[in-house]
Design a protein around this motif. Structure first.
Motif, mmCIF file in Angstrom:
data_model
loop_
_atom_site.group_PDB
_atom_site.id
_atom_site.type_symbol
_atom_site.label_atom_id
_atom_site.label_comp_id
_atom_site.label_asym_id
_atom_site.label_seq_id
_atom_site.Cartn_x
_atom_site.Cartn_y
_atom_site.Cartn_z
ATOM 1 N N GLN A 1 0.130 -0.894 0.328
ATOM 2 C CA GLN A 1 0.185 -0.131 -0.159
ATOM 3 C C GLN A 1 1.350 1.005 -0.286
ATOM 4 O O GLN A 1 0.486 2.564 -0.458
ATOM 5 C CB GLN A 1 -1.248 -0.252 1.754
ATOM 6 N N VAL A 2 2.142 1.132 0.763
ATOM 7 C CA VAL A 2 2.806 2.600 0.957
ATOM 8 C C VAL A 2 3.334 2.323 -0.902
ATOM 9 O O VAL A 2 3.064 3.266 -1.337
ATOM 10 C CB VAL A 2 4.325 2.554 2.241
ATOM 11 N N ARG A 3 4.251 1.856 -1.041
ATOM 12 C CA ARG A 3 4.495 1.696 -2.429
ATOM 13 C C ARG A 3 3.727 2.369 -3.320
ATOM 14 O O ARG A 3 3.923 3.092 -4.346
ATOM 15 C CB ARG A 3 4.816 1.101 -3.102
ATOM 16 N N ARG A 4 1.881 2.056 -3.681
ATOM 17 C CA ARG A 4 1.390 2.447 -4.627
ATOM 18 C C ARG A 4 0.720 3.518 -4.373
ATOM 19 O O ARG A 4 0.469 4.549 -5.667
ATOM 20 C CB ARG A 4 0.269 1.574 -4.698
ATOM 21 N N PHE A 5 0.825 4.173 -2.976
ATOM 22 C CA PHE A 5 0.032 4.966 -2.592
ATOM 23 C C PHE A 5 1.090 6.289 -3.452
ATOM 24 O O PHE A 5 0.900 7.157 -4.135
ATOM 25 C CB PHE A 5 0.314 5.612 -1.504
ATOM 26 N N VAL B 1 -7.545 13.878 -2.196
ATOM 27 C CA VAL B 1 -7.476 12.408 -1.973
ATOM 28 C C VAL B 1 -7.709 12.479 -0.715
ATOM 29 O O VAL B 1 -7.468 13.046 0.548
ATOM 30 C CB VAL B 1 -5.985 12.276 -1.401
ATOM 31 N N VAL B 2 -9.003 12.142 -0.600
ATOM 32 C CA VAL B 2 -10.058 11.810 0.441
ATOM 33 C C VAL B 2 -9.686 9.712 0.881
ATOM 34 O O VAL B 2 -10.309 9.514 -0.208
ATOM 35 C CB VAL B 2 -11.404 12.124 -0.151
ATOM 36 N N SER B 3 -9.408 10.347 1.883
ATOM 37 C CA SER B 3 -9.404 8.492 2.639
ATOM 38 C C SER B 3 -11.398 8.300 3.297
ATOM 39 O O SER B 3 -12.076 8.868 4.216
ATOM 40 C CB SER B 3 -8.255 7.991 3.490
ATOM 41 N N ARG B 4 -11.471 6.737 3.020
ATOM 42 C CA ARG B 4 -12.563 6.414 3.666
ATOM 43 C C ARG B 4 -13.652 7.694 3.636
ATOM 44 O O ARG B 4 -14.440 7.797 4.678
ATOM 45 C CB ARG B 4 -12.558 6.296 5.077
ATOM 46 N N ALA C 1 -8.983 4.550 -2.044
ATOM 47 C CA ALA C 1 -9.179 3.380 -2.535
ATOM 48 C C ALA C 1 -8.419 2.967 -3.802
ATOM 49 O O ALA C 1 -8.429 2.256 -4.275
ATOM 50 C CB ALA C 1 -10.433 2.808 -2.297
ATOM 51 N N ASN C 2 -9.211 4.169 -4.805
ATOM 52 C CA ASN C 2 -8.460 4.329 -5.917
ATOM 53 C C ASN C 2 -6.940 3.719 -6.357
ATOM 54 O O ASN C 2 -6.971 3.039 -7.774
ATOM 55 C CB ASN C 2 -8.615 5.330 -6.912
#
Length: 514
Positions: free
Chosen positions: A41-45, A133-136, A149-150
């Motif tokens: 997840q860190v790398r994708r972010f 960028v919106v979380s949850r 999540a995208n």
């Protein structure tokens, strides 16, 4: 051992935990994330941030409730070489408008529940924000915003080739004396606090489950609940809600946390709560306190109840975490212990001379490897605080014959009564030992003769009652005559920063306006 010249802290953490692929790294309100999933997840972010066109050292505001998404966003930004500016979630729209403008953030990483507040702040003033960028999210997202999540399906990227000494992230000072300042920290500073305090003093273990009442956007909370536990492969418990006594108790009992981090105000509130759990209900082996000096009475009562030491220390946004601390097995309640190995401290007098006498009060200066680079666009305050290799804390301390340091108040809070310095903290610490008093704050008040005397603002425990004369009689029995408060005012609450620090300057302003 110092980090190498070329150093990316996020990459450092991911590599350190490669062998823990299936172990739980984070527990939050929605579930668990393993170390293996966290790395992906860190790398994708980081890939997602780069896809927005963000460049090295450009800023992104991080306004999020504690969750695994906060951890991913912070480490993902570091991994990409983008600078996260972590900010308090309890501020006003005006505060956020100032921070957006001051930091020149190009994007904002925001929790869905905080999106309306952010949008109001964006409408208030000038800023350079181009992406949200919106979380949850809690409702349908406005056009143009990105659901975090995208990015879950993006290709994991490579780390930015950052340096240990380059700007990596910002934290804003808590504003206990006024306007917050953007404090610029490096990639290496995170490493040093984890090595010197997390591992060196607290001796965190891979088997620990840690929970911090202090949130991730605070320097104290960032070390407690991200840097330190992930550096040793421990498990972190995060919750989005405010750390009320009931919420903290629920987390400690449900997740059987072995290490808990709090602040003196929180410890006092929990001890006063009728819901305080029995020792058999928790698994605590170690507790930590910072934010303000821990009164002896609170530390002793907590230890007596849970059979667990509270390691009191002092840190700052400028030094990133604790640099002066008690140690496990060497706790002297009422003091802040000794310098953390790797740091050097000095007490200096009014003329700048080093104070060496026992129990003599002086200004606290610190030399250590985690000092911030500067306050952003604030040259005067940068020069005043960061003086060569030394950092001025703004706190006053004394040192006893055994080398233990005792807090004496902030520089602008110290009082001179009858020609002798009086520490507000000393008076406050004594007052809260009264069984009816929950909290106290002390300032100076000029009497009818133009002389400065102490005034105490008192918050009583629920269902308790006291009058002025009873408070004065109690104080006279425990303090030198010139120290006891001549003036008493009962209040329902004290003004504080979001970290729980008493804002005595607001009490002084209120007193002066009367």
């Amino acid at each position: 051992m110092a980090p190498p010249t070329a150093f990316n802290f996020a990459q450092h953490l991911l590599l350190a935990n490669q062998a823990r692929h299936g172990k739980t790294a984070v527990i939050d309100d929605l579930g668990t994330v393993s170390y293996g999933d966290l790395a992906v997840q860190v790398r994708r972010f980081a890939t997602g941030l780069r896809g927005l066109g963000l460049k090295r050292e450009e800023r992104v505001l991080l306004l999020m409730h504690d969750s695994s998404d906060w951890v991913v966003a912070f480490l993902g930004a570091l991994y990409a070489g983008v600078v996260p500016v972590a900010v308090n979630t309890l501020l006003t729209t005006e505060d956020y408008a100032f921070m957006l403008s001051n930091s020149r953030a190009q994007a904002v990483l925001v929790s869905g529940a905080l999106l309306p507040t952010l949008q109001n702040a964006l409408a208030l003033g000038s800023h350079e924000v181009q992406h949200l960028v919106v979380s949850r999210p809690t409702s349908a997202l406005p056009e143009g915003t990105i659901h975090m999540a995208n990015w879950a399906s993006l290709e994991p990227g490579l780390p930015a080739s950052t340096l240990a000494d380059e700007p990596a992230f910002w934290l804003y000072s808590s504003g206990s004396t006024g306007q917050p300042k953007g404090t610029v920290h490096t990639q290496g500073n995170l490493y040093w606090t984890a090595e010197l305090y997390g591992k060196g003093v607290l001796r965190l273990r891979e088997s620990d489950v840690v929970f911090s009442a202090a949130k991730l956007f605070f320097a104290y909370g960032l070390g407690n609940a991200l840097t330190f536990p992930l550096a040793v492969g421990a498990t972190v418990v995060l919750m989005a809600e405010r750390p009320t006594p009931q919420a903290v108790f629920k987390s400690l009992v449900e997740h059987q946390a072995t290490v808990f981090y709090g602040a003196p105000t929180g410890y006092g509130g929990m001890l006063a709560s009728p819901d305080l759990p029995a020792p058999s209900q928790v698994a605590l082996r170690l507790c930590s306190s910072a934010g303000e000096a821990l009164p002896r009475d609170i530390g002793e009562r907590w230890s007596a109840h849970f059979g667990c030491e509270v390691i009191d220390g002092i840190g700052s946004t400028e030094l990133l975490h604790v640099f002066l601390s008690n140690r496990p097995g060497d706790v002297r309640y009422g003091t802040t212990g000794k310098a953390v190995p790797g740091y050097e401290v000095q007490l200096r007098g009014e003329e700048g001379q080093v104070v060496t006498g026992p129990n003599e009060i002086g200004d606290l200066y610190i030399q250590g490897p985690s000092s911030a680079l500067m306050y952003w666009n604030n040259r005067d305050k940068t020069r005043d605080t960061f003086q060569g290799v030394w950092t001025k804390s703004g706190d006053k301390y004394s040192r006893d014959t055994d080398g233990y340091y005792t807090y004496a108040g902030r520089n602008d809070d110290m009082l001179k009564v009858s020609g002798i310095y009086v520490s507000p903290f000393e008076v406050e610490s004594m007052l809260v030992t009264h069984p009816a008093i929950l909290e106290a704050a002390v300032i100076g008040k000029t009497d009818a003769d133009g002389l400065v005397k102490t005034k105490a603002f008192i918050v009583l425990k629920s269902g308790q009652s006291l009058n002025e004369e009873e408070v004065k009689a109690f104080a006279k029995a425990h303090l030198a005559p010139y120290k006891y408060p001549r003036f008493i005012e009962f209040v329902s609450e004290l003004p504080k920063t979001a970290t729980g620090k008493i804002q005595r300057f607001k009490l002084r302003d209120k007193e002066n306006s009367v």
